[in-house]
Write a protein that holds these residues in place. Sequence first.
Motif, PDB file in Angstrom:
ATOM      1  N   LEU A  85       0.912  -1.191  -0.081  1.00 58.45           N
ATOM      2  CA  LEU A  85       0.097  -0.092   0.103  1.00 58.45           C
ATOM      3  C   LEU A  85       0.829   1.328   0.076  1.00 58.45           C
ATOM      4  O   LEU A  85       1.721   1.419   0.896  1.00 58.45           O
ATOM      5  CB  LEU A  85      -0.831  -0.023   1.211  1.00 58.45           C
ATOM      6  CG  LEU A  85      -1.907  -1.234   1.461  1.00 58.45           C
ATOM      7  CD1 LEU A  85      -2.531  -1.092   2.685  1.00 58.45           C
ATOM      8  CD2 LEU A  85      -2.933  -1.364   0.336  1.00 58.45           C
ATOM      9  N   THR A  86       0.443   2.168  -1.110  1.00 60.69           N
ATOM     10  CA  THR A  86       1.234   3.403  -0.993  1.00 60.69           C
ATOM     11  C   THR A  86       0.268   4.511  -0.891  1.00 60.69           C
ATOM     12  O   THR A  86      -0.744   4.646  -1.528  1.00 60.69           O
ATOM     13  CB  THR A  86       2.025   3.566  -2.441  1.00 60.69           C
ATOM     14  OG1 THR A  86       2.894   2.488  -2.425  1.00 60.69           O
ATOM     15  CG2 THR A  86       2.785   4.944  -2.525  1.00 60.69           C
ATOM     16  N   ALA A  87       0.609   5.453   0.161  1.00 62.78           N
ATOM     17  CA  ALA A  87      -0.442   6.589   0.465  1.00 62.78           C
ATOM     18  C   ALA A  87       0.210   7.659   0.295  1.00 62.78           C
ATOM     19  O   ALA A  87       1.331   8.038   0.684  1.00 62.78           O
ATOM     20  CB  ALA A  87      -0.823   6.300   1.857  1.00 62.78           C
ATOM     21  N   ARG A  88      -0.431   8.975   0.048  1.00 62.43           N
ATOM     22  CA  ARG A  88      -0.123  10.184   0.081  1.00 62.43           C
ATOM     23  C   ARG A  88      -1.172  10.990   0.328  1.00 62.43           C
ATOM     24  O   ARG A  88      -2.504  10.885   0.560  1.00 62.43           O
ATOM     25  CB  ARG A  88       0.054  10.459  -1.911  1.00 62.43           C
ATOM     26  CG  ARG A  88       0.721   9.616  -2.576  1.00 62.43           C
ATOM     27  CD  ARG A  88       2.382  10.061  -2.621  1.00 62.43           C
ATOM     28  NE  ARG A  88       3.301   9.100  -2.931  1.00 62.43           N
ATOM     29  CZ  ARG A  88       3.850   8.135  -2.737  1.00 62.43           C
ATOM     30  NH1 ARG A  88       3.384   7.697  -1.559  1.00 62.43           N
ATOM     31  NH2 ARG A  88       4.587   7.402  -3.611  1.00 62.43           N
ATOM     32  N   ALA A  89      -0.576  12.153   0.971  1.00 59.11           N
ATOM     33  CA  ALA A  89      -1.439  13.168   1.704  1.00 59.11           C
ATOM     34  C   ALA A  89      -1.071  14.502   1.297  1.00 59.11           C
ATOM     35  O   ALA A  89       0.188  14.716   0.918  1.00 59.11           O
ATOM     36  CB  ALA A  89      -1.272  13.131   3.279  1.00 59.11           C
ATOM     37  N   VAL A  90      -2.066  15.411   0.957  1.00 53.01           N
ATOM     38  CA  VAL A  90      -1.882  16.715   0.431  1.00 53.01           C
ATOM     39  C   VAL A  90      -0.816  17.461   1.098  1.00 53.01           C
ATOM     40  O   VAL A  90      -0.951  17.530   2.289  1.00 53.01           O
ATOM     41  CB  VAL A  90      -3.215  17.319   0.012  1.00 53.01           C
ATOM     42  CG1 VAL A  90      -3.711  17.880   1.550  1.00 53.01           C
ATOM     43  CG2 VAL A  90      -2.927  18.536  -0.663  1.00 53.01           C
ATOM     44  N   GLY A  91       0.000  18.096   0.597  1.00 53.62           N
ATOM     45  CA  GLY A  91       0.991  18.913   1.284  1.00 53.62           C
ATOM     46  C   GLY A  91       0.730  20.440   0.743  1.00 53.62           C
ATOM     47  O   GLY A  91      -0.274  20.972   0.165  1.00 53.62           O
ATOM     48  N   PHE A 127       3.042  14.271   1.074  1.00 54.14           N
ATOM     49  CA  PHE A 127       3.410  13.449   2.189  1.00 54.14           C
ATOM     50  C   PHE A 127       3.357  11.992   1.602  1.00 54.14           C
ATOM     51  O   PHE A 127       2.308  11.637   0.962  1.00 54.14           O
ATOM     52  CB  PHE A 127       2.701  13.588   3.495  1.00 54.14           C
ATOM     53  CG  PHE A 127       2.706  15.077   4.029  1.00 54.14           C
ATOM     54  CD1 PHE A 127       3.814  15.351   5.115  1.00 54.14           C
ATOM     55  CD2 PHE A 127       1.973  16.210   3.738  1.00 54.14           C
ATOM     56  CE1 PHE A 127       4.099  16.297   5.838  1.00 54.14           C
ATOM     57  CE2 PHE A 127       2.314  17.512   4.255  1.00 54.14           C
ATOM     58  CZ  PHE A 127       3.219  17.436   5.321  1.00 54.14           C
ATOM     59  N   GLY A 128       4.343  11.279   1.929  1.00 51.40           N
ATOM     60  CA  GLY A 128       4.064   9.946   1.493  1.00 51.40           C
ATOM     61  C   GLY A 128       4.502   8.748   2.748  1.00 51.40           C
ATOM     62  O   GLY A 128       4.864   8.900   3.727  1.00 51.40           O
ATOM     63  N   LEU A 129       3.870   7.538   2.620  1.00 50.79           N
ATOM     64  CA  LEU A 129       3.751   6.340   3.290  1.00 50.79           C
ATOM     65  C   LEU A 129       3.839   5.106   2.660  1.00 50.79           C
ATOM     66  O   LEU A 129       2.837   4.898   1.618  1.00 50.79           O
ATOM     67  CB  LEU A 129       2.684   6.706   4.379  1.00 50.79           C
ATOM     68  CG  LEU A 129       2.809   5.771   5.649  1.00 50.79           C
ATOM     69  CD1 LEU A 129       2.301   6.418   6.818  1.00 50.79           C
ATOM     70  CD2 LEU A 129       2.134   4.601   5.323  1.00 50.79           C
ATOM     71  N   HIS A 130       4.708   4.189   2.868  1.00 51.51           N
ATOM     72  CA  HIS A 130       4.560   2.920   2.338  1.00 51.51           C
ATOM     73  C   HIS A 130       4.428   1.923   3.467  1.00 51.51           C
ATOM     74  O   HIS A 130       4.807   1.983   4.317  1.00 51.51           O
ATOM     75  CB  HIS A 130       5.731   2.514   1.539  1.00 51.51           C
ATOM     76  CG  HIS A 130       6.201   3.362   0.359  1.00 51.51           C
ATOM     77  ND1 HIS A 130       5.148   3.882  -0.445  1.00 51.51           N
ATOM     78  CD2 HIS A 130       7.172   3.746  -0.285  1.00 51.51           C
ATOM     79  CE1 HIS A 130       5.483   4.518  -1.348  1.00 51.51           C
ATOM     80  NE2 HIS A 130       6.889   4.442  -1.116  1.00 51.51           N
TER      81      HIS A 130
END
Length: 359
Positions: A85-91, A127-130
């Motif tokens: 799962l690869t997540a992205r959040a607005v910056g 912003f990112g998260l794996h």
Amino acid sequence: MTADHPSAPPGTPAHHESILLDEPSTADLRAKVTHAWREFARALADRLAALPPGAHVELTLDPMASGIDDAVYSVSVDVTEDGALTARAVGNATLPQGYRLDRSAVADMVALGWSPPGVLEGSGDQFGLHCAVTESSRLAALISRTLRDIYGAPHPAFLVYLIVDAEGEPLAGAPLGTARGEFGTGREIETDLAQALADTADSGADTEVLELAERVRTVVSTMLKSDSDRVQVDSDGDINIRAGSAMVFVRVRDNPPLVDVFSPVLTEVEPTERLYVKLSELTNRMPIGRLYCADDTVWASIPVFGRNFQPTHLMLAVQVMTGLADELDDRLHGEFGGKRFFGEGDKPGRGEHRTGMYL
């Protein structure tokens, strides 16, 4: 607000409908909202764990709720070919001036587990998260806290979401709590009395034998222009309706048969005698319904009788309550302080999170 309310001052006028309402059931708004977020996170975790490779999830704080179409707070999740799962959040790069995250908010994002924009490969200005799919519960909880605590969504009903497969086709599945599906469709309550009457009339005599709760769901779904089985009901059995900055709940009571349409107009307000007097004055000027204070929350309530239930009465009550909450939260907030459910001064980028120049 009535004289029999335990926290009302002596002499507060009573209203005949007060004997039908169980005020303590609406008092703990914080617990109600917290439970709604837990349900959302649980449902999101289940969906993430079951998505096929190539699937894409988009969760967005409704721009209509944020008060400015350019301020789009969103989180996305992609399922990679190997199932991760690869997540992205607005910056801040895509947020307008006045709605950007300040240094404190950015620090909170990192503390939650997000990598700053540009750190993870392919994250760009987000912003990112794996993580592995086995960590879907942790990711769902993290996303829930991001949307609520950082981006300022007051309730999952203020979220809209899109879930598609690798070809961009919508993926069917259980709803994400009270969040709204079908991203990009109209999301404001559009009361259409003629259509609602036609829909209920089509059932003919069957409407007389339907349970009150089912009839209420049918009316509300018609107002929301959705199917009755898609209307979201929370753990208290209340239908959740989000309209603009207002949050309206619809509760069906059995004894006596009653439909209560209520809304938290103002929270975190100090219950003073001056406030009670004001609520009494406003209630006396209302043709139906009332205003009262329970703990630190001001509630507006309009009852609709369940015996000889009339769909138009409920539809008008919801319509009136929606407009009433939008009007009164501003008026009472200016005079007594407190916090509106999602008011102009309480939106992301304001208040504690002032504009920052980071990222």
